[in-house]
Design a protein around this motif. Structure first.
Motif, PDB file in Angstrom:
ATOM      1  N   MET A 207     -85.826 -15.630 -30.182  1.00 42.68           N
ATOM      2  CA  MET A 207     -85.615 -15.117 -28.837  1.00 42.68           C
ATOM      3  C   MET A 207     -85.720 -16.228 -27.797  1.00 42.68           C
ATOM      4  O   MET A 207     -86.401 -17.232 -28.010  1.00 42.68           O
ATOM      5  N   PRO A 208     -85.064 -16.032 -26.641  1.00 41.20           N
ATOM      6  CA  PRO A 208     -85.319 -16.939 -25.514  1.00 41.20           C
ATOM      7  C   PRO A 208     -86.804 -16.941 -25.177  1.00 41.20           C
ATOM      8  O   PRO A 208     -87.490 -15.930 -25.367  1.00 41.20           O
ATOM      9  N   ALA A 209     -87.295 -18.054 -24.677  1.00 42.09           N
ATOM     10  CA  ALA A 209     -88.731 -18.208 -24.445  1.00 42.09           C
ATOM     11  C   ALA A 209     -89.294 -17.113 -23.546  1.00 42.09           C
ATOM     12  O   ALA A 209     -90.361 -16.556 -23.823  1.00 42.09           O
ATOM     13  N   SER A 210     -88.565 -16.775 -22.465  1.00 40.75           N
ATOM     14  CA  SER A 210     -89.091 -15.773 -21.529  1.00 40.75           C
ATOM     15  C   SER A 210     -89.174 -14.396 -22.178  1.00 40.75           C
ATOM     16  O   SER A 210     -90.095 -13.618 -21.908  1.00 40.75           O
ATOM     17  N   MET A 211     -88.226 -14.082 -23.059  1.00 43.16           N
ATOM     18  CA  MET A 211     -88.242 -12.792 -23.750  1.00 43.16           C
ATOM     19  C   MET A 211     -89.413 -12.728 -24.728  1.00 43.16           C
ATOM     20  O   MET A 211     -90.155 -11.741 -24.768  1.00 43.16           O
ATOM     21  N   LYS A 212     -89.581 -13.780 -25.499  1.00 41.70           N
ATOM     22  CA  LYS A 212     -90.688 -13.833 -26.454  1.00 41.70           C
ATOM     23  C   LYS A 212     -92.030 -13.724 -25.736  1.00 41.70           C
ATOM     24  O   LYS A 212     -92.911 -12.965 -26.141  1.00 41.70           O
TER      25      LYS A 212
ATOM     26  N   ASP B 274    -100.292  -7.845 -25.699  1.00 34.66           N
ATOM     27  CA  ASP B 274    -101.670  -8.132 -25.284  1.00 34.66           C
ATOM     28  C   ASP B 274    -102.123  -7.210 -24.166  1.00 34.66           C
ATOM     29  O   ASP B 274    -103.168  -7.434 -23.555  1.00 34.66           O
ATOM     30  N   LYS B 275    -101.305  -6.201 -23.865  1.00 31.78           N
ATOM     31  CA  LYS B 275    -101.649  -5.128 -22.925  1.00 31.78           C
ATOM     32  C   LYS B 275    -101.653  -5.568 -21.462  1.00 31.78           C
ATOM     33  O   LYS B 275    -102.357  -5.002 -20.630  1.00 31.78           O
ATOM     34  N   PHE B 276    -100.860  -6.606 -21.152  1.00 33.46           N
ATOM     35  CA  PHE B 276    -100.669  -6.975 -19.756  1.00 33.46           C
ATOM     36  C   PHE B 276     -99.673  -6.000 -19.126  1.00 33.46           C
ATOM     37  O   PHE B 276     -98.757  -5.516 -19.782  1.00 33.46           O
ATOM     38  N   SER B 277     -99.877  -5.716 -17.850  1.00 33.51           N
ATOM     39  CA  SER B 277     -98.946  -4.839 -17.147  1.00 33.51           C
ATOM     40  C   SER B 277     -97.651  -5.599 -16.850  1.00 33.51           C
ATOM     41  O   SER B 277     -97.602  -6.832 -16.904  1.00 33.51           O
ATOM     42  N   ILE B 278     -96.603  -4.836 -16.526  1.00 29.69           N
ATOM     43  CA  ILE B 278     -95.321  -5.454 -16.178  1.00 29.69           C
ATOM     44  C   ILE B 278     -95.499  -6.387 -14.978  1.00 29.69           C
ATOM     45  O   ILE B 278     -94.958  -7.499 -14.948  1.00 29.69           O
ATOM     46  N   ARG B 279     -96.278  -5.947 -14.008  1.00 30.33           N
ATOM     47  CA  ARG B 279     -96.498  -6.771 -12.810  1.00 30.33           C
ATOM     48  C   ARG B 279     -97.199  -8.080 -13.178  1.00 30.33           C
ATOM     49  O   ARG B 279     -96.809  -9.158 -12.707  1.00 30.33           O
ATOM     50  N   ASP B 280     -98.227  -7.987 -14.009  1.00 27.69           N
ATOM     51  CA  ASP B 280     -98.950  -9.194 -14.411  1.00 27.69           C
ATOM     52  C   ASP B 280     -98.051 -10.155 -15.191  1.00 27.69           C
ATOM     53  O   ASP B 280     -98.110 -11.376 -15.008  1.00 27.69           O
ATOM     54  N   ILE B 281     -97.228  -9.586 -16.065  1.00 28.17           N
ATOM     55  CA  ILE B 281     -96.310 -10.430 -16.841  1.00 28.17           C
ATOM     56  C   ILE B 281     -95.317 -11.113 -15.909  1.00 28.17           C
ATOM     57  O   ILE B 281     -95.034 -12.308 -16.047  1.00 28.17           O
ATOM     58  N   ALA B 282     -94.796 -10.348 -14.971  1.00 31.92           N
ATOM     59  CA  ALA B 282     -93.835 -10.913 -14.011  1.00 31.92           C
ATOM     60  C   ALA B 282     -94.463 -12.059 -13.231  1.00 31.92           C
ATOM     61  O   ALA B 282     -93.829 -13.111 -13.020  1.00 31.92           O
ATOM     62  N   ASN B 283     -95.710 -11.878 -12.795  1.00 35.62           N
ATOM     63  CA  ASN B 283     -96.395 -12.940 -12.054  1.00 35.62           C
ATOM     64  C   ASN B 283     -96.627 -14.172 -12.919  1.00 35.62           C
ATOM     65  O   ASN B 283     -96.440 -15.312 -12.469  1.00 35.62           O
ATOM     66  N   ARG B 284     -97.029 -13.963 -14.159  1.00 34.17           N
ATOM     67  CA  ARG B 284     -97.308 -15.087 -15.053  1.00 34.17           C
ATOM     68  C   ARG B 284     -96.042 -15.880 -15.378  1.00 34.17           C
ATOM     69  O   ARG B 284     -96.070 -17.109 -15.451  1.00 34.17           O
TER      70      ARG B 284
ATOM     71  N   GLU C   7     -93.243 -15.759 -13.617  1.00 35.62           N
ATOM     72  CA  GLU C   7     -92.475 -16.005 -12.389  1.00 35.62           C
ATOM     73  C   GLU C   7     -91.075 -15.402 -12.503  1.00 35.62           C
ATOM     74  O   GLU C   7     -90.057 -16.042 -12.228  1.00 35.62           O
ATOM     75  N   LEU C   8     -91.057 -14.162 -12.926  1.00 36.99           N
ATOM     76  CA  LEU C   8     -89.815 -13.410 -13.060  1.00 36.99           C
ATOM     77  C   LEU C   8     -89.944 -12.101 -12.278  1.00 36.99           C
ATOM     78  O   LEU C   8     -91.052 -11.681 -11.938  1.00 36.99           O
ATOM     79  N   SER C   9     -88.822 -11.473 -12.013  1.00 37.27           N
ATOM     80  CA  SER C   9     -88.883 -10.158 -11.371  1.00 37.27           C
ATOM     81  C   SER C   9     -89.373  -9.137 -12.382  1.00 37.27           C
ATOM     82  O   SER C   9     -89.220  -9.318 -13.600  1.00 37.27           O
ATOM     83  N   GLU C  10     -89.945  -8.058 -11.889  1.00 38.82           N
ATOM     84  CA  GLU C  10     -90.426  -7.015 -12.785  1.00 38.82           C
ATOM     85  C   GLU C  10     -89.279  -6.403 -13.584  1.00 38.82           C
ATOM     86  O   GLU C  10     -89.440  -6.060 -14.760  1.00 38.82           O
ATOM     87  N   GLN C  11     -88.114  -6.288 -12.973  1.00 37.44           N
ATOM     88  CA  GLN C  11     -86.966  -5.712 -13.681  1.00 37.44           C
ATOM     89  C   GLN C  11     -86.522  -6.624 -14.820  1.00 37.44           C
ATOM     90  O   GLN C  11     -86.176  -6.152 -15.910  1.00 37.44           O
TER      91      GLN C  11
ATOM     92  N   ASN D 130     -86.236  -7.770 -20.569  1.00 40.27           N
ATOM     93  CA  ASN D 130     -86.581  -8.644 -21.689  1.00 40.27           C
ATOM     94  C   ASN D 130     -87.353  -7.892 -22.767  1.00 40.27           C
ATOM     95  O   ASN D 130     -87.107  -8.055 -23.967  1.00 40.27           O
ATOM     96  N   ILE D 131     -88.303  -7.081 -22.320  1.00 44.21           N
ATOM     97  CA  ILE D 131     -89.111  -6.318 -23.286  1.00 44.21           C
ATOM     98  C   ILE D 131     -88.251  -5.302 -24.019  1.00 44.21           C
ATOM     99  O   ILE D 131     -88.354  -5.137 -25.238  1.00 44.21           O
ATOM    100  N   SER D 132     -87.378  -4.635 -23.289  1.00 43.77           N
ATOM    101  CA  SER D 132     -86.499  -3.644 -23.900  1.00 43.77           C
ATOM    102  C   SER D 132     -85.567  -4.296 -24.918  1.00 43.77           C
ATOM    103  O   SER D 132     -85.415  -3.812 -26.052  1.00 43.77           O
ATOM    104  N   GLU D 133     -84.948  -5.401 -24.539  1.00 45.55           N
ATOM    105  CA  GLU D 133     -84.023  -6.086 -25.435  1.00 45.55           C
ATOM    106  C   GLU D 133     -84.759  -6.687 -26.636  1.00 45.55           C
ATOM    107  O   GLU D 133     -84.282  -6.604 -27.772  1.00 45.55           O
ATOM    108  N   GLY D 134     -85.921  -7.270 -26.375  1.00 46.59           N
ATOM    109  CA  GLY D 134     -86.701  -7.844 -27.467  1.00 46.59           C
ATOM    110  C   GLY D 134     -87.129  -6.792 -28.470  1.00 46.59           C
ATOM    111  O   GLY D 134     -87.082  -7.011 -29.681  1.00 46.59           O
ATOM    112  N   SER D 135     -87.533  -5.644 -27.963  1.00 47.11           N
ATOM    113  CA  SER D 135     -87.932  -4.540 -28.836  1.00 47.11           C
ATOM    114  C   SER D 135     -86.765  -4.080 -29.692  1.00 47.11           C
ATOM    115  O   SER D 135     -86.912  -3.842 -30.901  1.00 47.11           O
TER     116      SER D 135
END
Length: 205
Positions: free
Chosen positions: A134-139, A147-157, A159-163, A168-173
């Motif tokens: 997978m692309p790095a951001s998707m992985k 690891d049970k991070f929220s979408i908002r927390d992941i986006a902040n970490r 530096e991506l939009s929540e959408q 990424n999570i949907s496609e990766g899954s």
């Protein structure tokens, strides 16, 4: 017989007939790293992996008088290790976290069917390989979600939009589920594959 096999036979003969600790030490040094690496890949805990391999060699020495000097030594040692890993897993010493996203029912299934441990580990390897494609951001998004991070927390970490994170999570899954269905369903226990797919769905929802 190859020079390597001759060396192994000489070690086994010296250990069995002469209680030769020097020969045992050479055998130990020859196989320790490989056995430990093999155990660590499956158990994913350095201390437990080391303990299992140490126990293997202790028992090998204790049973030296019954050694068959004609055995395939690598096959013999790795065969013992395989059973020790299964025993370790089946004895509930392992928490249900070989992969953090595996659901409790999947862990329970393997614990009740230790003969399926190899399948479990094969599926784990399959998913690990798929993650690495997978692309790095998707992985990273998938791993953080597990690891049970929220979408908002992941986006902040990341530096991506929540959408974008959600996409990424949907496609990766989808990719992980597809890998299980396309490569796993024919060769592996169908119940195990189904539980793995359920686990992915639950962990990425």
């Amino acid at each position: 017989m190859t020079p390597e096999n001759l060396q192994h036979e000489a070690w086994l003969l010296a250990i069995r007939e002469l209680d030769d600790k020097e020969a045992f030490g050479k055998l130990y040094r020859c196989f320790w790293d490989g056995l430990y690496a093999h155990a660590l890949r499956r158990i994913r805990d350095a201390q437990h992996a080391e303990d299992i391999v140490q126990e293997l060699f202790i028992q090998f020495w204790e049973k030296r008088k019954r050694l068959d000097t004609q055995i395939n030594l690598p096959g013999y040692l790795y065969g013992i290790l395989k059973h020790k890993i299964i025993d370790f897993f089946n004895a509930s010493k392992v928490k249900p976290q070989l992969l953090d996203f595996w659901a409790e029912d999947l862990y329970t299934f393997v614990q009740q069917h230790p003969e399926e441990l190899e399948t479990y580990l094969a599926l784990e390897q399959l998913l690990s390989e798929e993650l690495n494609k997978m692309p790095a951001s998707m992985k990273q998004a998938i791993l953080l979600k597990w690891d049970k991070f929220s979408i908002r927390d992941i986006a902040n970490r990341l530096e991506l939009s929540e959408q974008t994170v959600k996409n990424n999570i949907s496609e990766g899954s989808k990719r992980l589920k597809h890998a299980l269905l396309s490569r796993g369903i024919d060769g592996y226990n169908a119940t195990l594959v189904f539980l793995a797919i359920q686990s992915i769905a639950a962990a990425t929802s």
